[in-house]
Design an enzyme around this catalytic site. Structure first.
Site, PDB file in Angstrom:
ATOM      1  N   LYS A  76     -56.955  17.062 -35.552  1.00 15.28           N
ATOM      2  CA  LYS A  76     -58.317  16.677 -35.998  1.00 15.28           C
ATOM      3  C   LYS A  76     -59.166  17.447 -36.915  1.00 15.28           C
ATOM      4  O   LYS A  76     -59.655  17.167 -37.782  1.00 15.28           O
ATOM      5  CB  LYS A  76     -58.824  16.332 -34.654  1.00 15.28           C
ATOM      6  CG  LYS A  76     -58.286  14.949 -34.002  1.00 15.28           C
ATOM      7  CD  LYS A  76     -59.191  14.704 -32.890  1.00 15.28           C
ATOM      8  CE  LYS A  76     -58.260  13.990 -31.852  1.00 15.28           C
ATOM      9  NZ  LYS A  76     -58.986  13.426 -30.602  1.00 15.28           N
ATOM     10  N   ASN A  97     -60.536  11.852 -36.489  1.00 12.08           N
ATOM     11  CA  ASN A  97     -59.391  11.246 -36.029  1.00 12.08           C
ATOM     12  C   ASN A  97     -58.917   9.753 -36.435  1.00 12.08           C
ATOM     13  O   ASN A  97     -58.001   9.146 -35.965  1.00 12.08           O
ATOM     14  CB  ASN A  97     -59.755  11.128 -34.437  1.00 12.08           C
ATOM     15  CG  ASN A  97     -60.611   9.763 -34.288  1.00 12.08           C
ATOM     16  OD1 ASN A  97     -61.246   9.389 -34.811  1.00 12.08           O
ATOM     17  ND2 ASN A  97     -60.556   9.453 -32.768  1.00 12.08           N
ATOM     18  N   ASP A 112     -64.121   9.317 -31.643  1.00 19.99           N
ATOM     19  CA  ASP A 112     -63.793   9.704 -29.951  1.00 19.99           C
ATOM     20  C   ASP A 112     -65.090   9.511 -29.385  1.00 19.99           C
ATOM     21  O   ASP A 112     -65.021   8.774 -28.023  1.00 19.99           O
ATOM     22  CB  ASP A 112     -63.401  10.996 -29.807  1.00 19.99           C
ATOM     23  CG  ASP A 112     -61.891  11.235 -30.193  1.00 19.99           C
ATOM     24  OD1 ASP A 112     -61.110  10.220 -30.091  1.00 19.99           O
ATOM     25  OD2 ASP A 112     -61.313  12.209 -30.540  1.00 19.99           O
ATOM     26  N   ALA A 142     -61.790  17.537 -28.349  1.00 24.30           N
ATOM     27  CA  ALA A 142     -62.184  16.596 -27.916  1.00 24.30           C
ATOM     28  C   ALA A 142     -63.624  16.963 -27.416  1.00 24.30           C
ATOM     29  O   ALA A 142     -64.754  16.247 -27.592  1.00 24.30           O
ATOM     30  CB  ALA A 142     -61.429  16.234 -26.686  1.00 24.30           C
TER      31      ALA A 142
HETATM   32  P1  NAP Z   1     -57.655  21.093 -27.515  1.00 22.27           P
HETATM   33  O1  NAP Z   1     -58.645  21.269 -29.098  1.00 22.27           O
HETATM   34  O2  NAP Z   1     -56.302  21.649 -27.666  1.00 22.27           O
HETATM   35  O3  NAP Z   1     -58.549  21.752 -26.606  1.00 22.27           O
HETATM   36  C1  NAP Z   1     -57.845  22.254 -25.148  1.00 22.27           C
HETATM   37  C2  NAP Z   1     -58.903  22.347 -24.259  1.00 22.27           C
HETATM   38  O4  NAP Z   1     -58.478  22.483 -22.990  1.00 22.27           O
HETATM   39  C3  NAP Z   1     -59.623  23.809 -24.550  1.00 22.27           C
HETATM   40  O5  NAP Z   1     -60.848  23.825 -24.265  1.00 22.27           O
HETATM   41  C4  NAP Z   1     -58.747  24.706 -23.770  1.00 22.27           C
HETATM   42  O6  NAP Z   1     -59.436  25.958 -23.365  1.00 22.27           O
HETATM   43  C5  NAP Z   1     -58.592  23.701 -22.598  1.00 22.27           C
HETATM   44  N1  NAP Z   1     -57.631  24.243 -21.737  1.00 22.27           N
HETATM   45  C6  NAP Z   1     -56.243  24.081 -22.057  1.00 22.27           C
HETATM   46  N2  NAP Z   1     -55.408  24.426 -21.075  1.00 22.27           N
HETATM   47  C7  NAP Z   1     -56.160  24.937 -19.907  1.00 22.27           C
HETATM   48  C8  NAP Z   1     -55.816  25.280 -18.829  1.00 22.27           C
HETATM   49  N3  NAP Z   1     -54.684  25.637 -18.213  1.00 22.27           N
HETATM   50  N4  NAP Z   1     -57.118  25.612 -18.028  1.00 22.27           N
HETATM   51  C9  NAP Z   1     -58.324  25.254 -18.655  1.00 22.27           C
HETATM   52  N5  NAP Z   1     -58.500  24.934 -19.550  1.00 22.27           N
HETATM   53  C10 NAP Z   1     -57.605  24.584 -20.429  1.00 22.27           C
HETATM   54  O7  NAP Z   1     -57.297  19.629 -27.119  1.00 22.27           O
HETATM   55  P2  NAP Z   1     -58.395  18.355 -27.333  1.00 22.27           P
HETATM   56  O8  NAP Z   1     -57.959  17.587 -28.360  1.00 22.27           O
HETATM   57  O9  NAP Z   1     -59.936  18.945 -27.211  1.00 22.27           O
HETATM   58  O10 NAP Z   1     -58.074  17.538 -25.995  1.00 22.27           O
HETATM   59  C11 NAP Z   1     -58.440  17.791 -24.757  1.00 22.27           C
HETATM   60  C12 NAP Z   1     -57.888  16.684 -23.883  1.00 22.27           C
HETATM   61  O11 NAP Z   1     -58.496  15.407 -24.176  1.00 22.27           O
HETATM   62  C13 NAP Z   1     -56.342  16.482 -24.159  1.00 22.27           C
HETATM   63  O12 NAP Z   1     -55.887  16.257 -22.656  1.00 22.27           O
HETATM   64  C14 NAP Z   1     -56.353  15.070 -24.771  1.00 22.27           C
HETATM   65  O13 NAP Z   1     -55.294  14.371 -24.122  1.00 22.27           O
HETATM   66  C15 NAP Z   1     -57.680  14.373 -24.316  1.00 22.27           C
HETATM   67  N6  NAP Z   1     -58.264  13.392 -25.244  1.00 22.27           N
HETATM   68  C16 NAP Z   1     -58.328  11.961 -24.563  1.00 22.27           C
HETATM   69  C17 NAP Z   1     -58.870  11.006 -25.725  1.00 22.27           C
HETATM   70  C18 NAP Z   1     -59.060   9.860 -25.258  1.00 22.27           C
HETATM   71  O14 NAP Z   1     -58.909   8.811 -25.899  1.00 22.27           O
HETATM   72  N7  NAP Z   1     -58.962   9.458 -23.888  1.00 22.27           N
HETATM   73  C19 NAP Z   1     -59.269  11.573 -26.793  1.00 22.27           C
HETATM   74  C20 NAP Z   1     -59.174  12.998 -27.146  1.00 22.27           C
HETATM   75  C21 NAP Z   1     -58.653  13.829 -26.504  1.00 22.27           C
HETATM   76  P3  NAP Z   1     -59.380  27.116 -24.430  1.00 22.27           P
HETATM   77  O15 NAP Z   1     -60.394  27.084 -25.426  1.00 22.27           O
HETATM   78  O16 NAP Z   1     -59.574  28.422 -23.466  1.00 22.27           O
HETATM   79  O17 NAP Z   1     -58.071  27.150 -24.796  1.00 22.27           O
END
Ligand code: NAP
Length: 297
Positions: A76, A97, A112, A142
């Site tokens: 993204k 996205n 989103d 996200a």
């Molecule tokens: P991203 O950019 O990779 O960010 C991941 C986030 O999760 C960061 O804040 C990261 O913290 C944190 N994190 C990862 N592993 C962790 C752990 N073990 N303990 C605590 N925090 C942890 O991913 P994203 O695009 O933001 O997506 C995040 C989630 O939202 C995903 O699960 C995705 O499937 C979901 N999502 C869902 C939708 C929907 O339509 N329902 C849409 C978008 C995203 P750090 O900064 O410390 O690495």
């Protein structure tokens, strides 16, 4: 494509989701069901593209005959950096996205936040966020995509908790600079969360912790409370470790399937100009989640 390099006139339009990895995506089932139900001659595919190849892939989108794509992890922000033309929302969030290709002209959108707000309305009857206090877990793509929209919806306070605190600080500063919402950064642990939880109406998990049932929940039941609204953006597994803890605390819970549905519906309308068939798309998603849960068990 024909030997002359042209696509036949009756060839389906091609759309797709681009990610790395991408085989877990439920979007193909949802969009293909929508195209079929409206009699649109189109196919929605999954493209597994490595992050360093994404700019080249987007450059070739028109040559490849692709009319539009969704971007998922980790693309993204890369797409945002690559594109020149995009909506105000995409520019403000720093994420793209959804891309529409009109004869080689690419336009980016971020759907989103729209998906999240539509889902909150549906799941929790939250028609207005005015004066609410929200605790957002995460500061990745996200979380960044939704923080600004939550703030511009008139919320009073936004608490942000992230494993890497500097990222939460950056997101809080960006959000506060463009709204009148007060933003506070707190550590992502039970102790810090329990200190603010009485002031929080809604907790949103935007971390990827919970994608596996064995993941440690970002907070446990002891830091939560009865009646709290808890929304986990993760939809597969449907009951994440966090939602299990939230239920134990007596919170009102929802997973991210509705967000996926509504962001996809918005993308569908951007591409086709037509109202998305929500019931068809919702049923296709539920079917895919059930079959993916069966495969995992
Ligand atoms: P991203 O950019 O990779 O960010 C991941 C986030 O999760 C960061 O804040 C990261 O913290 C944190 N994190 C990862 N592993 C962790 C752990 N073990 N303990 C605590 N925090 C942890 O991913 P994203 O695009 O933001 O997506 C995040 C989630 O939202 C995903 O699960 C995705 O499937 C979901 N999502 C869902 C939708 C929907 O339509 N329902 C849409 C978008 C995203 P750090 O900064 O410390 O690495």
């Amino acid at each position: 494509m024909t030997s002359s390099g042209q696509y036949p006139k009756n060839a389906p339009e091609i759309y797709g989701v681009v990610g790395y990895p991408v085989n877990h995506s439920l979007s193909p089932g949802m969009h293909n069901a929508a195209f079929k139900s409206l009699g649109i001659n189109a196919n929605y595919l999954a493209f597994e593209i490595k992050p360093d190849v994404l700019p080249l892939f987007l450059k070739q989108l028109n040559k490849l005959g692709i009319s539009g794509v969704n971007l998922t992890l980790p693309h993204k922000e890369i797409a945002y950096k690559y594109l020149r033309n995009m909506s105000k929302e995409a520019r403000e969030t720093g994420t793209v996205n959804t891309i529409k290709n009109t004869n080689g002209k690419l336009f980016g959108e971020s759907t989103d936040a729209y998906g999240l707000l539509a889902s909150l309305k549906e799941e929790f009857k939250l028609t207005s966020l005015k004066n609410k206090s929200i605790l957002l877990l995460g500061a990745g793509g996200a979380a960044s995509a939704v923080a600004g929209k939550l703030a511009s919806s008139g919320i009073k306070t936004l608490y942000i908790a992230n494993r890497t605190q500097e990222k939460a600080v950056r997101l809080a500063e960006k959000t506060e600079s463009s709204s009148s919402t007060r933003c506070f950064v707190i550590p992502l642990d039970d102790k810090a969360v329990s200190m603010v939880i009485s002031d929080v109406d809604l907790l949103i998990n935007a971390t990827s912790s919970g994608l596996k049932l064995t993941d440690k929940p970002p907070v446990t039941w002891s830091a939560l409370r009865k009646g709290l609204l808890v929304y986990d953006m993760i939809y597969n597994p449907p009951i994440t470790p966090l939602l299990k803890e939230a239920k134990k605390a007596g919170a009102i819970c929802a997973n991210g399937l509705g967000m996926l549905l509504h962001q996809g519906a918005r993308a569908f309308t951007i591409w086709t100009g037509k109202k998305a068939p929500l019931t068809v798309m919702r049923n296709a998603l539920s079917k895919s989640v059930k079959s993916s849960c069966k495969q995992k068990s």
